[in-house]
Design a protein around this motif. Sequence first.
Motif, short mmCIF file in Angstrom:
data_model
loop_
_atom_site.label_atom_id
_atom_site.label_comp_id
_atom_site.label_asym_id
_atom_site.label_seq_id
_atom_site.Cartn_x
_atom_site.Cartn_y
_atom_site.Cartn_z
N TRP A 17 0.83 -1.20 0.00
CA TRP A 17 0.00 0.00 0.00
C TRP A 17 0.87 1.26 0.00
O TRP A 17 0.51 2.27 0.57
CB TRP A 17 -0.96 -0.02 1.19
CG TRP A 17 -2.08 -0.99 0.98
CD1 TRP A 17 -3.18 -0.78 0.21
CD2 TRP A 17 -2.21 -2.30 1.52
NE1 TRP A 17 -3.98 -1.90 0.24
CE2 TRP A 17 -3.41 -2.85 1.04
CE3 TRP A 17 -1.41 -3.07 2.37
CZ2 TRP A 17 -3.85 -4.13 1.37
CZ3 TRP A 17 -1.85 -4.35 2.70
CH2 TRP A 17 -3.05 -4.86 2.20
N LEU A 20 -0.53 4.80 -0.77
CA LEU A 20 -1.46 5.43 0.16
C LEU A 20 -0.68 6.15 1.26
O LEU A 20 0.44 5.76 1.58
CB LEU A 20 -2.37 4.38 0.80
CG LEU A 20 -3.27 3.58 -0.13
CD1 LEU A 20 -4.05 2.55 0.67
CD2 LEU A 20 -4.20 4.48 -0.91
N PRO A 23 -1.18 2.47 5.27
CA PRO A 23 -1.91 1.26 4.87
C PRO A 23 -3.23 1.15 5.63
O PRO A 23 -3.41 1.78 6.67
CB PRO A 23 -0.95 0.13 5.25
CG PRO A 23 0.05 0.71 6.16
CD PRO A 23 0.06 2.19 5.97
#
Length: 133
Positions: A17, A20, A23
């Motif tokens: 992730w 992002l 996460p």
Amino acid sequence: MAESVADKINALIDERWRDLPKPPGNAAIAREIRRETGLSISTGYLWMLRTGQRGNPTGDRLQALAKFFGRPPAYFFDHEVTSADMELAACLRQQGVRMIALRADGLSEQSQRAILELVERARRIEKLDDADD
């Protein structure tokens, strides 16, 4: 320094992730593992692994983690595996990167340098390394 199972799982989560700001939480990750692998891991057990309270996943839990993160089960117990190894493995999961690496094998050092220069030029054009400057 050897990385623990918790270190490895947390690094794999961060890698998966990375686009992002942070996460998802353990509940969302556990759901995603179940959805993608068909194997179950509970939110609580994932939390225990991530915090180091459990360090020896076995059976279906180990299979779920290995399948989800694209690693062999032994990966979680190989203390010689480093973060650099993890980064390389992540890159090599991309078919194009893997094909470039495989096709470059056996080329002279001069040819390998020329290919690296082309890759570096392409990264500059696509502004992939601007954050590193």
